[in-house]
Design an enzyme around this catalytic site. Structure first.
Site, PDB file in Angstrom:
ATOM      1  N   SER A 138       0.862  -1.305   0.066  1.00  0.00           N
ATOM      2  CA  SER A 138       0.003   0.134   0.028  1.00  0.00           C
ATOM      3  C   SER A 138       0.868   1.147  -0.161  1.00  0.00           C
ATOM      4  CB  SER A 138      -0.956  -0.056   1.173  1.00  0.00           C
ATOM      5  OG  SER A 138      -1.473   1.322   1.229  1.00  0.00           O
ATOM      6  N   TYR A 151      -1.297  -0.434  10.267  1.00  0.00           N
ATOM      7  CA  TYR A 151      -1.318  -1.040   8.820  1.00  0.00           C
ATOM      8  C   TYR A 151      -0.202  -0.039   8.073  1.00  0.00           C
ATOM      9  CZ  TYR A 151      -3.428  -1.441   4.127  1.00  0.00           C
ATOM     10  OH  TYR A 151      -3.565  -1.859   2.767  1.00  0.00           O
TER      11      TYR A 151
END
Length: 250
Positions: A138, A151
């Protein structure tokens, strides 16, 4: 020219929806036989049905990627069903990622250890075909992410691990690369939910993307197929950002 995968055997984790499902369908459309796993049985069966409709072989199994024994079993059963493994796509994610022990541990188990364990389980099969591993990370790995700090940190760790892994597996002619998507919208996904629950955040995020729209799973799938293909045969240890220029905006 689309990447050709005729006769290749591709295994994807977390592939019942979104990016994983789009990649599985794209591999099948390009001629590959596919094995997919996910935790949810209903969505998994639906995705497997769509893949089977392309005319390619598909093996689907429920699997919690955070469970090392279950993951090893899935990889071995997928290899048996397909006759080997040429490509592994580690897409499963726990997402979440608040600054709590529970979220940190879940992300470590699924996003980081899950990718490492799946790679190690698939390595003997990949070595027989000079195969390829693609991790899905990501753009959250590249900047502070106050809403989901764990995350972003775990995805940054995954990116770094992939570079070391590329060095470790090069003698076996196994390539390792990463795709880092930006904000990507799909049915049932985070940004579709945000569009309804927090339209202000949705619009402000879209406004920071130079192309004026969120990414689609198919955009990311195309990058995954490229990195797994022979066209990327001299590329390893790299991260390809797929975000429509979102990371250029501050």
């Amino acid at each position: 020219m689309p990447a050709a995968f005729e006769g290749r055997r591709v295994v994807l984790t977390g592939a019942s929806k979104g990016i994983g499902k789009a990649a599985a369908l794209a591999f099948a459309a390009a001629g590959a036989d596919v094995a997919i796993c996910a935790r949810g049985g209903e969505a998994l069966r639906a995705a497997a049905g769509e893949i089977a409709a392309t005319g390619r072989s598909v093996h689907g199994a429920q699997c919690d990627v955070g469970d090392s024994a279950a993951l090893q079993r899935f990889i071995d059963e997928a290899a048996a069903a397909l006759g080997g493994i040429d490509v592994l796509v580690n897409n499963a994610s726990a997402f979440g990622g608040a600054d709590t022990d529970e979220d940190w541990l879940q992300l470590v188990q699924v996003d980081l250890l899950g990718a490492s364990r799946a790679s190690r389980a698939a390595q003997p099969y990949l070595a027989r075909s000079a195969g390829s591993i693609v991790h899905v990370s990501s753009t959250a790995a590249y900047r502070p992410y106050a809403r989901l700090p764990a995350y972003g940190a775990i995805k940054a760790a995954l990116n770094h691990y992939a570079t070391s892994q590329a060095m470790m597996l090069a003698p076996q002619r196994i390539r390792v690369n990463v795709v880092a998507p930006g904000a990507t919208e799909h049915a049932g996904g985070l940004w579709e939910r945000r569009r309804k629950s927090d339209p202000g955040l949705y619009e402000s995020t879209r406004g920071r993307i130079p192309f004026g729209r969120f990414g689609r799973p198919e955009d990311v799938a195309a990058a995954i197929l490229f990195l797994a293909s022979d066209a990327a045969g001299w590329i390893t240890g790299q991260t390809l950002v797929v975000d429509g220029g979102q990371s250029l905006s501050r």
